[in-house]
Design a protein around this motif. Structure first.
Motif, PDB file in Angstrom:
ATOM      1  N   THR A 230       0.833  -1.077  -0.063  1.00  0.00           N
ATOM      2  CA  THR A 230       0.096   0.106   0.114  1.00  0.00           C
ATOM      3  C   THR A 230       1.137   1.047  -0.033  1.00  0.00           C
ATOM      4  O   THR A 230       0.519   2.163  -0.600  1.00  0.00           O
ATOM      5  N   LYS A 231       2.063   1.238   0.628  1.00  0.00           N
ATOM      6  CA  LYS A 231       2.838   2.391   0.735  1.00  0.00           C
ATOM      7  C   LYS A 231       3.540   2.841  -0.864  1.00  0.00           C
ATOM      8  O   LYS A 231       3.154   3.941  -0.997  1.00  0.00           O
ATOM      9  N   ASN A 234       0.540   4.300  -2.690  1.00  0.00           N
ATOM     10  CA  ASN A 234       0.118   5.785  -2.211  1.00  0.00           C
ATOM     11  C   ASN A 234       1.288   6.567  -2.545  1.00  0.00           C
ATOM     12  O   ASN A 234       0.889   7.875  -3.150  1.00  0.00           O
TER      13      ASN A 234
END
Length: 299
Positions: A230-231, A234
């Motif tokens: 997810t990092k 994002n």
């Protein structure tokens, strides 16, 4: 022949330890690409003049190119640092996962680009009779696929730059200019110009696939996008938004030029090409060479 030339440039010049030499070679390539782009604009202006037909062409590619650059340009900033600290297995998982994530995202953006292009053209197009040409309508909507094709191109280019295959950096600009010059010389009509523009993106994608065929990225399975953290997702989306805001100035210029008399957009485009022959070449060349080097030093 192309493979031998590319291998010579890659091994003899660009993989040397001198980043200055690599940057200088890219500087030369960048200068050639900008000059070719200027010649291309000259051919286009010679056939169409500065008028409504050429305005329509630039209006039709405005939103697809803006979105393609918005989503494609930040890819190297995400991919290259991540690959630097991964082993071979980790690299192929990351590459497959990021590619799946990118394609899934751009498949959603493509119809949005087509819809926005149609809405924009229907509002600002100064030559309404062009919309009576069904072939042009289909081609204009088809141009939205540039967002997807250029996104994959940018991804492959990031891998190539990570592998220090810097000679590909400016090649698409040269390829695009050659395709447009060919179309103008042998056909000289608006439909041929639009097709040449689109096909150049497809051919550049195929060329990258051929040149990178022996690399580890194209012989491994495509992994699920769920394997991508997810990092990373994002961070990519954050850079995309920042790039969109940064690149919106020229987009606004084009919209404002559409309110001027016929030929305003064409004149602005040609003036922009003249200016960029002398600006940005050094920054792009040094930036593309130094990013993998700085990432390597940091790791």
């Amino acid at each position: 022949m192309v493979s031998k030339i590319s291998n010579y440039i890659n091994v003899s010049v660009l993989r040397s330890n001198s980043w200055v030499k690599s940057s200088f070679v890219l500087l030369v390539f960048g200068g050639i690409a900008r000059i070719m782009a200027l010649i291309k604009e000259g051919f286009v202006s010679f056939h169409f003049g500065v008028g409504s037909d050429l305005d329509f062409f630039y209006q039709s590619i405005l939103i697809p190119i803006f979105l393609a650059n918005m989503f494609g340009s930040p890819i190297a900033q995400i991919v290259i640092p991540e690959l630097q600290h991964l082993d071979q297995e980790g690299s192929r998982v990351f590459i497959g996962s990021f590619l799946r994530f990118l394609v899934n995202l751009l498949v959603i953006i493509v119809p949005v680009a087509g819809l926005l292009s149609w809405m924009y053209l229907s509002q600002v197009n100064p030559s309404k009779e062009i919309f009576e040409n069904v072939e042009l309508i289909v081609i204009v909507l088809f141009l939205s696929l540039i967002v997807l094709v250029q996104g994959i191109n940018s991804f492959l280019l990031a891998i190539a730059e990570f592998r220090k295959k810097f000679y590909l950096t400016h090649f698409h600009s040269v390829w695009l200019s050659m395709a447009v010059i060919f179309a103008m010389y042998f056909f000289g009509d608006l439909v041929s110009l639009i097709w040449a523009f689109f096909i150049s993106y497809i051919l550049f994608l195929l060329m990258q696939l051929v040149l990178l065929n022996k690399e580890f990225i194209l012989v491994k399975p495509i992994y699920s996008a769920d394997k991508l953290s997810t990092k990373i997702k994002n961070n990519y989306l954050l850079v995309v938004i920042a790039g969109g805001l940064g690149g919106s100035a020229f987009f606004v210029d084009q919209i404002m030029a559409a309110t001027l008399q016929k030929g305003g957009i064409s004149a602005l485009q040609y003036a922009f090409k003249v200016i960029t022959v002398f600006t940005g070449i050094a920054a792009i060349s040094f930036g593309n060479v130094l990013l993998p080097i700085f990432v390597e030093c940091n790791s």
